[in-house]
Design an enzyme around this catalytic site. Structure first.
Site, mmCIF file in Angstrom:
data_model
loop_
_atom_site.group_PDB
_atom_site.id
_atom_site.type_symbol
_atom_site.label_atom_id
_atom_site.label_comp_id
_atom_site.label_asym_id
_atom_site.label_seq_id
_atom_site.Cartn_x
_atom_site.Cartn_y
_atom_site.Cartn_z
ATOM 1 N N ASP A 100 -39.876 -34.730 -19.727
ATOM 2 C CA ASP A 100 -39.150 -33.606 -19.918
ATOM 3 C C ASP A 100 -37.717 -33.649 -20.358
ATOM 4 O O ASP A 100 -37.474 -35.051 -20.490
ATOM 5 C CB ASP A 100 -38.778 -32.739 -18.499
ATOM 6 C CG ASP A 100 -38.022 -33.693 -17.629
ATOM 7 O OD1 ASP A 100 -38.254 -34.910 -17.649
ATOM 8 O OD2 ASP A 100 -37.013 -33.081 -16.798
ATOM 9 N N GLU A 166 -37.352 -34.911 -14.215
ATOM 10 C CA GLU A 166 -36.129 -36.008 -14.089
ATOM 11 C C GLU A 166 -34.843 -34.983 -14.416
ATOM 12 O O GLU A 166 -33.924 -35.114 -13.759
ATOM 13 C CB GLU A 166 -36.211 -36.857 -14.922
ATOM 14 C CG GLU A 166 -35.461 -38.025 -14.545
ATOM 15 C CD GLU A 166 -34.136 -38.063 -15.253
ATOM 16 O OE1 GLU A 166 -33.125 -38.808 -14.915
ATOM 17 O OE2 GLU A 166 -33.573 -36.999 -16.044
HETATM 18 N N1 BES Z 1 -31.217 -40.716 -18.963
HETATM 19 C C1 BES Z 1 -30.236 -40.348 -17.790
HETATM 20 C C2 BES Z 1 -29.813 -41.190 -17.105
HETATM 21 C C3 BES Z 1 -28.496 -41.947 -17.762
HETATM 22 C C4 BES Z 1 -27.604 -41.185 -18.010
HETATM 23 C C5 BES Z 1 -28.376 -43.224 -17.689
HETATM 24 C C6 BES Z 1 -26.288 -41.736 -18.741
HETATM 25 C C7 BES Z 1 -27.275 -43.709 -18.406
HETATM 26 C C8 BES Z 1 -26.324 -43.052 -18.786
HETATM 27 C C9 BES Z 1 -31.286 -39.189 -17.018
HETATM 28 O O1 BES Z 1 -31.944 -38.660 -17.733
HETATM 29 C C10 BES Z 1 -29.997 -38.314 -16.478
HETATM 30 O O2 BES Z 1 -29.425 -37.606 -17.016
HETATM 31 N N2 BES Z 1 -29.910 -38.328 -15.200
HETATM 32 C C11 BES Z 1 -29.372 -37.358 -14.161
HETATM 33 C C12 BES Z 1 -29.641 -37.476 -12.947
HETATM 34 C C13 BES Z 1 -29.193 -36.533 -11.975
HETATM 35 C C14 BES Z 1 -29.777 -35.182 -12.449
HETATM 36 C C15 BES Z 1 -29.577 -36.896 -10.644
HETATM 37 C C16 BES Z 1 -27.809 -37.668 -14.437
HETATM 38 O O3 BES Z 1 -27.202 -38.971 -14.535
HETATM 39 O O4 BES Z 1 -27.031 -36.610 -14.416
HETATM 40 ZN ZN ZN Z 2 -33.154 -39.687 -18.992
#
Ligand code: BES
Ligand code: ZN
Length: 478
Positions: A100, A166
């Protein structure tokens, strides 16, 4: 020529074809947060399952159930579990990714349609999901396909877990992982997740830490309906005034969280940790260029990294119910909902965080002497993750980086969150390596998200190299 060199050569030869494949998946607008796109998210999951099955993988489509999104009852997109190869003499690697993406509209400021991949002259492949996380998810498939095409034996048994929620909190996924830990995931030796980014633009990294997230809504309500400010201004307690006051108390403009006790659980910096900041590729100059303006709080790189990786932060995201359209409406909103979240770090406990935040806001609200009603709700959370980078899984990852890029990887932590990392580690009981494909300036979640063609193509080589290294690694040495 060794089998890995044959693989690299074929990836090189297929380059343009791989860009076309990325174009095909970017064109499926699998936005999990948009109810009207739910069919597309499901279609994206089905696309992946079909491609892996064509290749010979066995897949299981798991339905996490239903979701209530703004009053609409929707099917949650399927979690696609897969198994590619089942040779007891080989090691088993489990990979996770999400199919997604974040919402994207041209009107947000994109240079071009977000769901039409554009290959730029400077090598950028621009499109929603190109780096987060369709490039990497597709990368694993292309890695397996290329092995088959080259007639190279696949070095490991590959299991995979691809989800479609996700970006909207991974609803239902934890339960599936827990239920399948001794089922589908049984026999997993190591886990690899490619869903984060390099620290800079030129040197690859391996990542061994993530921050957690605790998300809150702060609701203030008073009158039964919106009011005219000319009639009621100055004579009623305004919910928006209370809310703005409370939000402003949470964090100062130097990023210091004002909630008493919040820093008490934060692990102290050790000398060994200080050393880890020495050698990483990170400069304020590049960061400011990405930001387009110098808005940095700290005056040195080390402090910036510490505040991204190992200190908690608090961000204010928005206010629901507030007047936000253009023009000048003289309204007093009757009910407003502020949204903020904290990124959490070792050794903060989510329950304690919620307790401290709630108590602080209750106390501050009491000081206002307002007749409005106030409520703090924790809407979702994910725990931080920290792992030793000495595990053989990381050694294999480092060797793979050296093989493909000719340099040693940076060892990094991330400020963002991938809560499922800890769920895998605890339940599948295997070491997790974060092996990013994209670079620091890819702009995940932002406008003009891109993955550089170099990162994408070398990333596909890296995935192959990593699997070959794992096959040659003595994991018992852990
Ligand atoms: N790919 C990201 C995670 C990420 C963000 C890794 C920045 C490294 C740097 C993932 O898709 C994401 O955005 N995760 C959310 C998780 C939350 C909704 C629990 C985030 O980090 O805000
Ligand atoms: Zn991601």
């Amino acid at each position: 020529m060794g089998s890995l060199d044959t693989y690299f050569a074929l990836v090189e030869q297929n380059k343009q074809e791989f860009v076309e494949r990325l174009r095909e998946v970017v064109a499926i607008p699998s936005v999990s947060g948009d109810a009207s796109k739910r069919g597309e998210v499901i279609r994206m999951g089905e696309w992946l399952q079909a491609k892996w099955e064509e290749l010979g993988a066995t897949c299981k489509r798991v339905e996490p159930g239903k979701q209530n999104l703004d009053g609409e009852i929707l099917d949650l997109p399927p979690v696609i579990l897969g198994q590619y190869g089942n040779d007891p003499s080989k090691k088993t690697v489990l990979v996770y990714g999400h199919y997604d993406v974040q919402p994207a509209l041209v009107s947000d400021g994109w240079e071009s349609d977000p769901f039409t991949l554009v290959e730029k002259e400077d090598g950028r492949l621009v499109g929603r999901g190109s780096t987060d996380d369709k490039g990497p998810v597709l990368g694993w498939l292309l890695c397996a396909e290329t092995h088959k095409q080259a007639g190279i034996e696949f070095p490991v048994n590959l299991k995979f877990c691809f989800e479609g929620m996700e970006e909207s909190g991974s609803e239902g996924l934890d339960d599936i992982i827990i239920a399948e830990a001794d089922g589908w995931f049984k026999g997993t030796d190591v886990v690899c997740i490619s869903d984060n980014y390099w620290l800079g633009k030129s040197r690859p990294c391996l990542t061994h830490g993530l921050r957690g997230v605790s998300y809150f809504h702060l609701i203030v309500e008073g009158p039964g309906a919106d009011l005219h400010s000319g009639v009621f201004g100055g004579t009623v307690h305004e919910p928006m005034v209370d809310l703005v006051h409370l939000l402003s108390r949470l964090v100062d403009n130097k990023g210091r969280i004002q909630v008493p006790g919040i820093y008490d659980q934060v692990m102290a910096v050790t000398d060994a940790e200080e050393e880890t900041y020495e050698s990483v590729e990170f400069s304020h100059e590049a960061l400011v260029a990405d930001l387009k303006n110098d808005v940095l709080i700290h005056d040195n790189e080390r402090d910036t990294l510490k505040h991204r990786w190992r200190y908690p932060t608090l961000s204010i995201h928005g206010v629901e119910g507030a007047f936000h359209a253009s023009g000048d409406k003289t309204v007093i909103p009757a009910k407003v909902r502020g949204k903020f979240s904290l990124r959490t770090v070792p050794n903060m406990e989510p329950r304690k965080v919620a307790e401290l935040v709630t108590k602080f806001l209750d106390d501050e609200f009491a000081k206002l002497g307002s007749k409005n009603r106030m409520q703090v709700v924790e809407t979702h959370g994910g725990r931080w993750w920290y792992s030793s980078p000495d595990h053989p899984n990381f050694v294999a990852g480092a060797r793979a980086v050296e093989r493909v890029f000719g340099v040693k990887p940076d060892l990094t932590r991330e400020g963002g969150s991938i809560p499922v990392t800890l769920t895998f580690e605890e339940n599948v009981k295997a070491n997790v390596l974060l092996l990013p494909m994209g670079a620091a300036d890819d702009g995940a979640h932002s406008i003009n998200e891109k993955v550089d063609k170099r990162n994408y193509i070398e990333g596909i080589k890296l995935f192959g190299a990593y699997l070959h290294e794992i096959a040659a690694t003595d994991l018992a040495a852990a």
